[in-house]
Design an enzyme around this catalytic site. Sequence first.
Site, PDB file in Angstrom:
ATOM      1  N   ARG A 167     -94.251  11.378  27.710  1.00 39.70           N
ATOM      2  CA  ARG A 167     -94.326  11.690  29.135  1.00 39.70           C
ATOM      3  C   ARG A 167     -95.553  12.524  29.469  1.00 39.70           C
ATOM      4  O   ARG A 167     -96.127  13.179  28.613  1.00 39.70           O
ATOM      5  CB  ARG A 167     -93.059  12.425  29.578  1.00 39.70           C
ATOM      6  CG  ARG A 167     -91.870  11.487  29.784  1.00 39.70           C
ATOM      7  CD  ARG A 167     -90.614  12.229  30.201  1.00 39.70           C
ATOM      8  NE  ARG A 167     -90.099  13.053  29.134  1.00 39.70           N
ATOM      9  CZ  ARG A 167     -90.218  14.356  29.050  1.00 39.70           C
ATOM     10  NH1 ARG A 167     -90.830  15.039  30.022  1.00 39.70           N
ATOM     11  NH2 ARG A 167     -89.711  15.015  28.032  1.00 39.70           N
ATOM     12  N   LYS A 312     -86.651   9.583  32.904  1.00 39.93           N
ATOM     13  CA  LYS A 312     -86.619  10.999  33.208  1.00 39.93           C
ATOM     14  C   LYS A 312     -86.892  11.280  34.691  1.00 39.93           C
ATOM     15  O   LYS A 312     -86.468  12.309  35.226  1.00 39.93           O
ATOM     16  CB  LYS A 312     -87.575  11.765  32.285  1.00 39.93           C
ATOM     17  CG  LYS A 312     -86.950  11.991  30.893  1.00 39.93           C
ATOM     18  CD  LYS A 312     -85.744  12.876  30.972  1.00 39.93           C
ATOM     19  CE  LYS A 312     -84.753  13.013  29.858  1.00 39.93           C
ATOM     20  NZ  LYS A 312     -85.056  13.113  28.490  1.00 39.93           N
ATOM     21  N   HIS A 331     -79.096  18.252  30.606  1.00 42.05           N
ATOM     22  CA  HIS A 331     -79.866  17.571  29.566  1.00 42.05           C
ATOM     23  C   HIS A 331     -79.119  17.776  28.258  1.00 42.05           C
ATOM     24  O   HIS A 331     -79.411  18.686  27.482  1.00 42.05           O
ATOM     25  CB  HIS A 331     -81.281  18.153  29.484  1.00 42.05           C
ATOM     26  CG  HIS A 331     -82.201  17.384  28.579  1.00 42.05           C
ATOM     27  ND1 HIS A 331     -83.249  17.966  27.920  1.00 42.05           N
ATOM     28  CD2 HIS A 331     -82.232  16.073  28.248  1.00 42.05           C
ATOM     29  CE1 HIS A 331     -83.886  17.040  27.209  1.00 42.05           C
ATOM     30  NE2 HIS A 331     -83.294  15.889  27.384  1.00 42.05           N
ATOM     31  N   SER A 349     -86.323  18.144  23.569  1.00 40.79           N
ATOM     32  CA  SER A 349     -86.666  16.917  22.872  1.00 40.79           C
ATOM     33  C   SER A 349     -86.803  17.149  21.362  1.00 40.79           C
ATOM     34  O   SER A 349     -87.461  18.097  20.934  1.00 40.79           O
ATOM     35  CB  SER A 349     -87.988  16.416  23.448  1.00 40.79           C
ATOM     36  OG  SER A 349     -88.272  15.155  22.929  1.00 40.79           O
ATOM     37  N   LYS A 353     -79.953  16.076  19.892  1.00 42.65           N
ATOM     38  CA  LYS A 353     -78.899  15.624  20.815  1.00 42.65           C
ATOM     39  C   LYS A 353     -78.398  14.230  20.432  1.00 42.65           C
ATOM     40  O   LYS A 353     -77.194  14.009  20.296  1.00 42.65           O
ATOM     41  CB  LYS A 353     -79.416  15.594  22.265  1.00 42.65           C
ATOM     42  CG  LYS A 353     -79.716  16.955  22.850  1.00 42.65           C
ATOM     43  CD  LYS A 353     -80.136  16.869  24.310  1.00 42.65           C
ATOM     44  CE  LYS A 353     -81.399  16.075  24.531  1.00 42.65           C
ATOM     45  NZ  LYS A 353     -82.599  16.637  23.878  1.00 42.65           N
ATOM     46  N   THR A 354     -79.331  13.297  20.267  1.00 39.56           N
ATOM     47  CA  THR A 354     -78.933  11.925  19.948  1.00 39.56           C
ATOM     48  C   THR A 354     -78.350  11.855  18.541  1.00 39.56           C
ATOM     49  O   THR A 354     -77.273  11.284  18.320  1.00 39.56           O
ATOM     50  CB  THR A 354     -80.142  10.970  20.074  1.00 39.56           C
ATOM     51  OG1 THR A 354     -80.637  11.055  21.399  1.00 39.56           O
ATOM     52  CG2 THR A 354     -79.753   9.533  19.777  1.00 39.56           C
ATOM     53  N   ASP A 368     -77.937  11.900  26.133  1.00 36.87           N
ATOM     54  CA  ASP A 368     -79.062  12.647  26.722  1.00 36.87           C
ATOM     55  C   ASP A 368     -78.850  13.232  28.128  1.00 36.87           C
ATOM     56  O   ASP A 368     -79.407  14.266  28.434  1.00 36.87           O
ATOM     57  CB  ASP A 368     -80.293  11.742  26.747  1.00 36.87           C
ATOM     58  CG  ASP A 368     -81.609  12.494  26.910  1.00 36.87           C
ATOM     59  OD1 ASP A 368     -81.870  13.413  26.101  1.00 36.87           O
ATOM     60  OD2 ASP A 368     -82.359  12.176  27.838  1.00 36.87           O
ATOM     61  N   ARG A 433     -89.564   5.301  19.169  1.00 34.72           N
ATOM     62  CA  ARG A 433     -88.245   5.365  19.810  1.00 34.72           C
ATOM     63  C   ARG A 433     -87.521   4.028  19.812  1.00 34.72           C
ATOM     64  O   ARG A 433     -88.144   2.974  19.849  1.00 34.72           O
ATOM     65  CB  ARG A 433     -88.424   5.762  21.290  1.00 34.72           C
ATOM     66  CG  ARG A 433     -88.955   7.153  21.510  1.00 34.72           C
ATOM     67  CD  ARG A 433     -87.814   8.133  21.598  1.00 34.72           C
ATOM     68  NE  ARG A 433     -88.272   9.478  21.900  1.00 34.72           N
ATOM     69  CZ  ARG A 433     -87.462  10.465  22.246  1.00 34.72           C
ATOM     70  NH1 ARG A 433     -86.164  10.256  22.356  1.00 34.72           N
ATOM     71  NH2 ARG A 433     -87.942  11.661  22.479  1.00 34.72           N
TER      72      ARG A 433
HETATM   73  N1  ATP Z   1     -80.781  19.304  10.553  1.00 34.12           N
HETATM   74  C1  ATP Z   1     -81.088  18.409  11.470  1.00 34.12           C
HETATM   75  N2  ATP Z   1     -80.346  18.308  12.607  1.00 34.12           N
HETATM   76  C2  ATP Z   1     -80.663  17.406  13.554  1.00 34.12           C
HETATM   77  N3  ATP Z   1     -81.707  16.550  13.473  1.00 34.12           N
HETATM   78  C3  ATP Z   1     -82.468  16.581  12.366  1.00 34.12           C
HETATM   79  C4  ATP Z   1     -82.202  17.505  11.330  1.00 34.12           C
HETATM   80  N4  ATP Z   1     -83.123  17.321  10.376  1.00 34.12           N
HETATM   81  C5  ATP Z   1     -83.931  16.339  10.786  1.00 34.12           C
HETATM   82  N5  ATP Z   1     -83.550  15.857  11.980  1.00 34.12           N
HETATM   83  C6  ATP Z   1     -84.264  14.803  12.744  1.00 34.12           C
HETATM   84  O1  ATP Z   1     -84.666  15.368  14.000  1.00 34.12           O
HETATM   85  C7  ATP Z   1     -84.675  14.383  15.010  1.00 34.12           C
HETATM   86  C8  ATP Z   1     -83.771  14.781  16.169  1.00 34.12           C
HETATM   87  O2  ATP Z   1     -84.058  13.908  17.239  1.00 34.12           O
HETATM   88  P1  ATP Z   1     -83.080  13.406  18.379  1.00 34.12           P
HETATM   89  O3  ATP Z   1     -83.409  11.990  18.691  1.00 34.12           O
HETATM   90  O4  ATP Z   1     -81.674  13.696  18.032  1.00 34.12           O
HETATM   91  O5  ATP Z   1     -83.622  14.324  19.546  1.00 34.12           O
HETATM   92  P2  ATP Z   1     -83.026  14.569  20.998  1.00 34.12           P
HETATM   93  O6  ATP Z   1     -82.527  15.961  21.083  1.00 34.12           O
HETATM   94  O7  ATP Z   1     -82.084  13.476  21.306  1.00 34.12           O
HETATM   95  O8  ATP Z   1     -84.367  14.487  21.890  1.00 34.12           O
HETATM   96  P3  ATP Z   1     -84.766  13.665  23.215  1.00 34.12           P
HETATM   97  O9  ATP Z   1     -84.236  14.424  24.382  1.00 34.12           O
HETATM   98  O10 ATP Z   1     -86.244  13.651  23.167  1.00 34.12           O
HETATM   99  O11 ATP Z   1     -84.190  12.295  23.094  1.00 34.12           O
HETATM  100  C9  ATP Z   1     -84.196  13.092  14.378  1.00 34.12           C
HETATM  101  O12 ATP Z   1     -85.329  12.342  14.015  1.00 34.12           O
HETATM  102  C10 ATP Z   1     -83.431  13.589  13.132  1.00 34.12           C
HETATM  103  O13 ATP Z   1     -83.429  12.658  12.099  1.00 34.12           O
HETATM  104  O1  OAA Z   2     -88.230  11.589  28.048  1.00 28.19           O
HETATM  105  C1  OAA Z   2     -88.529  11.281  26.900  1.00 28.19           C
HETATM  106  O2  OAA Z   2     -89.595  10.762  26.581  1.00 28.19           O
HETATM  107  C2  OAA Z   2     -87.553  11.471  25.806  1.00 28.19           C
HETATM  108  C3  OAA Z   2     -86.546  12.488  26.084  1.00 28.19           C
HETATM  109  O3  OAA Z   2     -85.384  12.189  26.150  1.00 28.19           O
HETATM  110  C4  OAA Z   2     -86.998  13.877  26.271  1.00 28.19           C
HETATM  111  O4  OAA Z   2     -88.199  14.156  26.135  1.00 28.19           O
HETATM  112  O5  OAA Z   2     -86.134  14.716  26.554  1.00 28.19           O
HETATM  113 CA    CA Z   3     -82.358  11.523  22.508  1.00 27.05          CA
HETATM  114 MN    MN Z   4     -84.053  13.856  26.560  1.00 23.08          MN
END
Ligand code: ATP
Ligand code: OAA
Ligand code: CA
Ligand code: MN
Length: 649
Positions: A167, A312, A331, A349, A353-354, A368, A433
Amino acid sequence: MATENVDTGVNEICHDDSAAPVKAQTIDELHSLQKKKTSAPNTPRIKQQAGGDGLFSSAILDQEDRQKQQLKSISASLASLTRETGPKVVKGDPLTKKPESPKAAVSHHQHPTAPTVPVTDSSLKFIHILYNLSPAELYEQAIRYEKGSFITSSGALAMLSGAKTGRSPRDKRVVKDKSTEDDLWWGKGSPNIEMDEHTFTVNRERAVDYLNSLEKVYVNDQFLNWDPENQIKVRIVSARAYHSLFMHNMCIRPTAEELENFGTPDFTIYNAGQFPCNRYTHYMTSSTSIDINLSRKEMVILGTQYAGEMKKGLFGLMHYLMPKRQILSLHSGCNMGKDGDVALFFGLSGTGKTTLSTDQNRYLIGDDEHCWSDNGVSNIEGGCYAKCIDLSREKETEIWNAIKFGTVLENVVFDEHTREVDYTDKSVTENTRAAYPIEYIPNAKIPCVGPHPKNVILLSCDAFGVLPPVSKLNLAQTMYHFISGYTALIAGTVEGVKEPTATFSACFGAAFIMLHPTKYAAMLAEKMQQHGATAWLVNTGWSGGSYGSGSRIKLPYTRKIIDAIHSGSLLNASYTKTEVFGLEIPNEVEGVPSEILHPMNPWADKQAYKDTLLKLAGLFRKNFDVFANYSIGKDSSLTEEILAAGPIF
Ligand SMILES: Nc1ncnc2c1ncn2[C@@H]1O[C@H](COP(=O)(O)OP(=O)(O)OP(=O)(O)O)[C@@H](O)[C@H]1O
Ligand SMILES: O=C([O-])CC(=O)C(=O)O
Ligand SMILES: [Ca+2]
Ligand SMILES: [Mn+2]
């Protein structure tokens, strides 16, 4: 041993017509047998009941009328604000559908004072509308027309987002007008950089003219929010199959019947991302602009093709619309146990979360974006958007298996022959992604709604390595950390040790909020108190040292910690309070080595630990200064408590 066909003895003459012949005289006829016409989404509708008098009005629209209305609505969406008429639109692919006369299945949206003679070339041309195409149709479009689109070995569609692979928050603009100037959060720290109505119109015109100059555009009509009382209808107009498939996966997909009754959208996105904005335009500081006009209920995208801007951008809209209805937008990820216990996962990010809301032992409500209303929680979206860097089948099985036909795989690298994806490859970007419909996760909870949360988990990826892997928070601490929204990711991916950089993002999503952070914080405090939720701070980042000397906490350990929160067993643990941040650390967590629970233990250099801890505490204090003058909620004592809940040193 070679397998041989059994000799039947009738091998003197080779008959190629031994099977029953097909019912076709020509190749074209044969091909036409292949495709069955679907009745949906344009089947005739049932009668509508007239108000209260028990009579039925025969408001039956036939298929043709519905088609016409739909096209009229799309033409109206695409109308320029400076010309009298909207463009002529026709449904279908230009390769397979050639309109011969303007009368055939064509809608021509007219403004009230329209002249009847076309005066410009643009008013003579047609735009083909690819309306709510299926994933299969979008695959074909992408592979045929969009360079960099390939089917991977698991069936997902690998696509490139172009020059932008993330973004562009500094290019986001929000129209400041009579209705938004008092409502929204403006100025220092706010993500809402103002633009005026006129400039919005200039950019809107630029986007609409670009889209109208094309032979075809994609239109998605979809929903946001699984709470039926608070559902929002969105229309996304775009020029790429990538954008259309991404939004198909990420928004809630209407049924054929819902699509028929879709009517006028509540909000429209014009994605002209391939086309730059004009830097001579006031307020523009680059060739990228993402513009939100809440009064017009429109968003314009110029100069970036990164699809996450749409996702977003809509999230920002929900952060404006929902609080007006006393609903909190979050979020966060969200899942539910077999007994109906709901957990929220907040975090910036990349904090998990995911990863952590996708849990084989629990129902996934969403990964998310959520709403918390008086009825409980609801997912805003219809899909998930997972980070893929270093994805492994063993550690993240559900996400791995969701990467199949229909899934958009952004900016990944794959073997040119086998099309096996190499998830460790960062050649295009580290932000690779996967966007997939939520039902690709086997234990998704459909509809994506649940009761009031029992646990609220704040995720922080602390690359300084000084926050404990898990700690229990009281309400004031929860608000303090929610408003702080801390994480520390590693900035670059270049060789050599990098200093972690602290990021503070209010409400764990400052880029998306529309109102002052304390408004959301007050709502969260009220809801947590009312429903008795417990909050936890979980560090998914470093342990035993900062980035470079320590290592990231192993995902299986984090999962054990999360399991103990869900089961309620962590509530019964004994606790030790940390210095500086005053966090309550459990002395034992099943399946996690106790040595790592206190962050100082695994550090070889204890002095370095203390210095780093104080450094981080200083960053927290400095960041919180901006909020010191704001009261949170009606209760001034809570504000005092929150201010006192930060680090003490
Ligand atoms: N201890 C841990 N706990 C959680 N995630 C971990 C850990 N160690 C490594 N990771 C890695 O960190 C990343 C967490 O990313 P995730 O997609 O869950 O982010 P998100 O919070 O959903 O962000 P976004 O809002 O950008 O989607 C993953 O690639 C995961 O494999
Ligand atoms: O918006 C994006 O590119 C991915 C996301 O979920 C974040 O950054 O929270
Ligand atoms: Ca996510
Ligand atoms: Mn997000």
